[in-house]
Each structure stands twice: as C-alpha cells, then as structure tokens.
Design a protein around this motif. Structure first.
Motif, PDB file in Angstrom:
ATOM      1  N   UNK A 170      25.049   2.775 -29.072  1.00  0.00           N
ATOM      2  CA  UNK A 170      23.755   3.010 -29.692  1.00  0.00           C
ATOM      3  C   UNK A 170      22.652   3.197 -28.679  1.00  0.00           C
ATOM      4  N   UNK A 171      21.565   3.798 -29.152  1.00  0.00           N
ATOM      5  CA  UNK A 171      20.396   4.021 -28.305  1.00  0.00           C
ATOM      6  C   UNK A 171      19.136   4.029 -29.157  1.00  0.00           C
ATOM      7  N   UNK A 172      18.052   3.549 -28.586  1.00  0.00           N
ATOM      8  CA  UNK A 172      16.747   3.582 -29.247  1.00  0.00           C
ATOM      9  C   UNK A 172      15.697   3.975 -28.232  1.00  0.00           C
ATOM     10  N   UNK A 173      14.797   4.869 -28.625  1.00  0.00           N
ATOM     11  CA  UNK A 173      13.742   5.336 -27.725  1.00  0.00           C
ATOM     12  C   UNK A 173      12.449   5.442 -28.517  1.00  0.00           C
ATOM     13  N   UNK A 174      11.373   4.876 -27.956  1.00  0.00           N
ATOM     14  CA  UNK A 174      10.115   4.871 -28.689  1.00  0.00           C
ATOM     15  C   UNK A 174       8.902   4.967 -27.795  1.00  0.00           C
ATOM     16  N   UNK A 175       7.740   5.046 -28.450  1.00  0.00           N
ATOM     17  CA  UNK A 175       6.456   5.105 -27.762  1.00  0.00           C
ATOM     18  C   UNK A 175       5.461   4.219 -28.487  1.00  0.00           C
ATOM     19  N   UNK A 176       4.739   3.383 -27.724  1.00  0.00           N
ATOM     20  CA  UNK A 176       3.693   2.538 -28.283  1.00  0.00           C
ATOM     21  C   UNK A 176       2.457   2.670 -27.408  1.00  0.00           C
ATOM     22  N   UNK A 177       1.377   3.160 -27.997  1.00  0.00           N
ATOM     23  CA  UNK A 177       0.136   3.330 -27.270  1.00  0.00           C
ATOM     24  C   UNK A 177      -1.029   3.449 -28.228  1.00  0.00           C
ATOM     25  N   UNK A 178      -2.099   2.660 -28.004  1.00  0.00           N
ATOM     26  CA  UNK A 178      -3.230   2.699 -28.907  1.00  0.00           C
ATOM     27  C   UNK A 178      -2.816   2.308 -30.307  1.00  0.00           C
ATOM     28  N   UNK A 179      -3.181   3.085 -31.311  1.00  0.00           N
ATOM     29  CA  UNK A 179      -2.845   2.725 -32.698  1.00  0.00           C
ATOM     30  C   UNK A 179      -1.439   3.159 -33.123  1.00  0.00           C
ATOM     31  N   UNK A 180      -0.711   3.859 -32.239  1.00  0.00           N
ATOM     32  CA  UNK A 180       0.570   4.465 -32.613  1.00  0.00           C
ATOM     33  C   UNK A 180       1.743   3.662 -32.070  1.00  0.00           C
ATOM     34  N   UNK A 181       2.757   3.499 -32.896  1.00  0.00           N
ATOM     35  CA  UNK A 181       4.052   2.964 -32.476  1.00  0.00           C
ATOM     36  C   UNK A 181       5.109   3.722 -33.258  1.00  0.00           C
ATOM     37  N   UNK A 182       6.036   4.389 -32.556  1.00  0.00           N
ATOM     38  CA  UNK A 182       7.055   5.184 -33.235  1.00  0.00           C
ATOM     39  C   UNK A 182       8.338   5.165 -32.418  1.00  0.00           C
ATOM     40  N   UNK A 183       9.492   5.249 -33.107  1.00  0.00           N
ATOM     41  CA  UNK A 183      10.764   5.198 -32.391  1.00  0.00           C
ATOM     42  C   UNK A 183      11.878   5.843 -33.199  1.00  0.00           C
ATOM     43  N   UNK A 184      12.909   6.281 -32.460  1.00  0.00           N
ATOM     44  CA  UNK A 184      14.151   6.812 -33.029  1.00  0.00           C
ATOM     45  C   UNK A 184      15.272   5.850 -32.680  1.00  0.00           C
ATOM     46  N   UNK A 185      16.147   5.548 -33.666  1.00  0.00           N
ATOM     47  CA  UNK A 185      17.261   4.651 -33.434  1.00  0.00           C
ATOM     48  C   UNK A 185      18.578   5.238 -33.899  1.00  0.00           C
ATOM     49  N   UNK A 186      19.651   4.913 -33.163  1.00  0.00           N
ATOM     50  CA  UNK A 186      20.992   5.434 -33.495  1.00  0.00           C
ATOM     51  C   UNK A 186      22.035   4.403 -33.092  1.00  0.00           C
ATOM     52  N   UNK A 187      22.975   4.137 -34.003  1.00  0.00           N
ATOM     53  CA  UNK A 187      24.137   3.299 -33.699  1.00  0.00           C
ATOM     54  C   UNK A 187      25.360   3.874 -34.407  1.00  0.00           C
ATOM     55  N   UNK A 188      26.517   3.782 -33.752  1.00  0.00           N
ATOM     56  CA  UNK A 188      27.773   4.208 -34.381  1.00  0.00           C
ATOM     57  C   UNK A 188      28.846   3.183 -34.077  1.00  0.00           C
ATOM     58  N   UNK A 189      29.517   2.707 -35.160  1.00  0.00           N
ATOM     59  CA  UNK A 189      30.579   1.717 -35.035  1.00  0.00           C
ATOM     60  C   UNK A 189      31.885   2.315 -35.527  1.00  0.00           C
ATOM     61  N   UNK A 190      32.938   2.163 -34.721  1.00  0.00           N
ATOM     62  CA  UNK A 190      34.269   2.626 -35.109  1.00  0.00           C
ATOM     63  C   UNK A 190      34.896   1.604 -36.041  1.00  0.00           C
ATOM     64  N   UNK A 191      35.280   2.041 -37.255  1.00  0.00           N
ATOM     65  CA  UNK A 191      35.842   1.150 -38.262  1.00  0.00           C
ATOM     66  C   UNK A 191      36.929   1.873 -39.055  1.00  0.00           C
TER      67      UNK A 191
END
Length: 353
Positions: free
Chosen positions: A207-228
C-alpha cells in the motif's frame, strides 16, 4: 581514591540524569460510552455501547533520543470495551485463520517499534494501512458511531475486512515532515506462509498513501491491496480532503473496494460547524455496488460539546435507505427485509487520559 569516589558518583548520577532527559514512557487511553438505539427490518435494539465518537483504548508509548538526529520509539495500543470490561481483538496473519483476542488485553490497535530521523520513519509491527487513513481523516464522523465511514466504505464481504484498517507483520515507511506540506506512507505486510503452500501469498499487503497539507487544505490519495483466497484479492482505493473556511470545515471522500469480481463505490460529503464549545457535524453519502449488495444512501447529523480538553458529550442520528434486494447496509441492528431501511441514534460521553 577517597577524593575520586565523590567525583565518580557525581558522574554516574549525571549520566543517569542525562539518560532520563532523552527518553520517556507514557500511559494513555480513552473511554467512550453511549446509550444507543437501532431499528431495521422490523426489529430494534437498545444497547450500552462504546466508540460512538472515538475508539476506547489503553496504550503505552515511549521514545529515546539516540543522538545525531535519530530517535527510537515504541507504541502498544489495545482496544477495550468499557461497557463490559473486555479487551479487543487482533489478527495474526491478515487472513481469516488469524483471529485472536476478544477477552483480555490484546495490542491489536497498534503494536510497533520504529526508528526515525531526517530520512523519515521506519516502522515495524501491526499498524494502520495506507488505505485506511483517508476514511478516518476526511469523513465528518471518522470511523466511529452510527455515522461511521466504515458503514459504506468498508468492504461488504467479511473475509476481506481483515486488512481494511490494520495489517500485522508489516514494514512501513513514513516521509519526514516537509516544508512543502507533502506527506506519505508506504507499507508491505509479509505473508508468513510456507513456500510450499498453495496460498503462500495470502495475507500479503502492499500500500501507499500520498497527501498534501497546507493552510486550509488537507488532501490525500490512499491505496492498499491484500492477497486473499478464496474470497478474492481485496483492493482499497480512496481519495479525500478537507477545506477549513474558519466558520466551517467541509469534507469530501470517494472510494472503491474491489473483492474478486465485485465492487462497491462509495462517496461522502459533509461539514463541521463550530458553535461555541461544540461542533455540529453532518454528512451525506451513497454507495453503488456491483454484484454484492444494494445501492444505499446514508444521512447523519450530530453534535459534540466539549466540557474540557479531555471530556466531551455527544449525540448522533443516522438513517440508511437501501435500494434493491441484495445485502442491506445498517447502522446497528441487522436489516432482514430486502431493501429495508435502518435508523439509529446514540448519546454518550468521551473521556481521554
């Protein structure tokens, strides 16, 4: 020798004092209890429940300054049920066969040791997955109570829910704090199966997560994959953010859960409005499904009143309207009528220490 003895003793005490200043251990926790009432499919249930605003927990954490900008730390956190005095649960291998706990203290919420510095943080153990954090941070009700993001944003299939929040046996990396506001997390959870097993990759998560937080803004993309297997690989993708206008903070969240050939695509918008010592919270979301459940819509409204920095009172109400004849979403009591509706409210207290 008599003259040297006091000097040696002073040096010893000075070293001990220095070590005491560069390391620390804390005990922390939170208790959240509420009275809740749920209806759905012609049945109702009244409970003394927990986790209506935040998750009840007991934990220990500490850190040590190693010098040269390096720091070692540990974190042990157990879920607890204050309504009954029991402990939480965990999963040892990220598979349906790994369930454990549910009586005494089990550090299933988090159990990690880490090394951090200018390079960021390397963290080992049981921890939150990159695909989870957006659900907690970018939904007005987080993942707690009758308005929880988890109702629409977690996978419907129980066998795939094992890693939608946390993963055991993980190796994680966190970017260092940057002046640019960029933050991120990467995780790899090891599948601890024998090499000769037909399901040797089961329980592996990337998995990976990448985001930005500055001033009034906070936003991010998240991804995870589990083998089952046999339920099918579980992929969790989401994108969310908040914008703080001062007089109100707005939330937006989109996600997709894929388990084998089935999909759920939820989205949610909402707001926090400060009112004196309290906050009015509201959210509306929908989920569109493929081959696994009903489409559904959910509306939630609540009020949180802070008595102090550690203690708060809260009340929430949520309603779900299911569309179709598949699996029904609910806020508490199961909905047994195809396409039936679900309602729930709760009023409680949260105290942290």
């Amino acid at each position: 020798m008599k003259k040297l003895a006091p000097i040696a003793a002073a040096a010893f005490l000075a070293c001990g004092f220095a070590q005491a200043q560069t390391s620390s251990v804390q005990i922390f926790g939170l208790l959240d209890l509420n009275v809740g009432h749920y209806t759905g499919g012609g049945v109702s249930q009244t409970v003394l429940g927990t986790d209506g605003y935040q998750s009840s927990r007991l934990g220990f954490r500490g850190q040590e300054d190693l010098g040269g900008g390096l720091q070692a730390s540990f974190w042990l956190e157990s879920g607890i049920n204050p309504d009954s005095g029991t402990g939480g649960t965990t999963n040892t291998n990220n598979q349906s066969t790994g369930g454990a706990g549910g009586g005494g203290i089990v550090f299933g919420r988090r159990s990690t040791v880490s090394l951090s510095g200018a390079f960021g943080e390397l963290r080992l153990g049981r921890d939150y997955t990159p695909g989870f954090w957006n659900l907690s941070n970018f939904h007005p009700f987080g993942t707690n109570g009758v308005g929880s993001a988890g109702i629409l944003f977690y996978p419907v299939q129980g066998g795939a829910r094992i890693t939608n929040v946390r993963a055991s046996n993980s190796i994680g990396y966190f970017l260092p704090k940057m002046s640019s506001g960029i933050y991120g997390q990467a995780m790899y959870a090891i599948a601890e199966n024998l090499s000769t097993s037909a399901t040797r990759q089961d329980g592996r998560l990337v998995g990976i997560r990448l985001g930005y937080a500055g001033g009034p803004i906070d936003a991010a993309f998240g991804y995870s994959k589990t083998t089952l297997t046999p339920v099918g690989d579980f992929t969790q993708i989401n994108l969310g953010g908040t914008y703080d206008f001062g007089m109100a903070k707005v939330f937006a969240l989109w996600g997709q859960n894929k388990v084998g050939a089935t999909k759920t695509k939820p989205w949610n918008i909402g707001v926090h409005v400060p009112v004196g010592a309290g906050v009015i919270r509201a959210a509306y979301g929908r989920v569109k499904t493929t081959g696994v459940a009903n489409d559904a819509g959910q509306f939630t409204v609540g009020y949180l009143h802070n008595l102090s920095k550690r203690t708060a009172l809260y009340t929430n109400f949520s309603a779900i309207d299911n569309k179709g004849t598949g699996t029904n979403y609910n806020v508490g009591a199961p909905v047994t009528v195809p396409g039936g509706n679900s309602r729930g409210y709760e009023a409680g207290i949260r105290h942290s220490f």
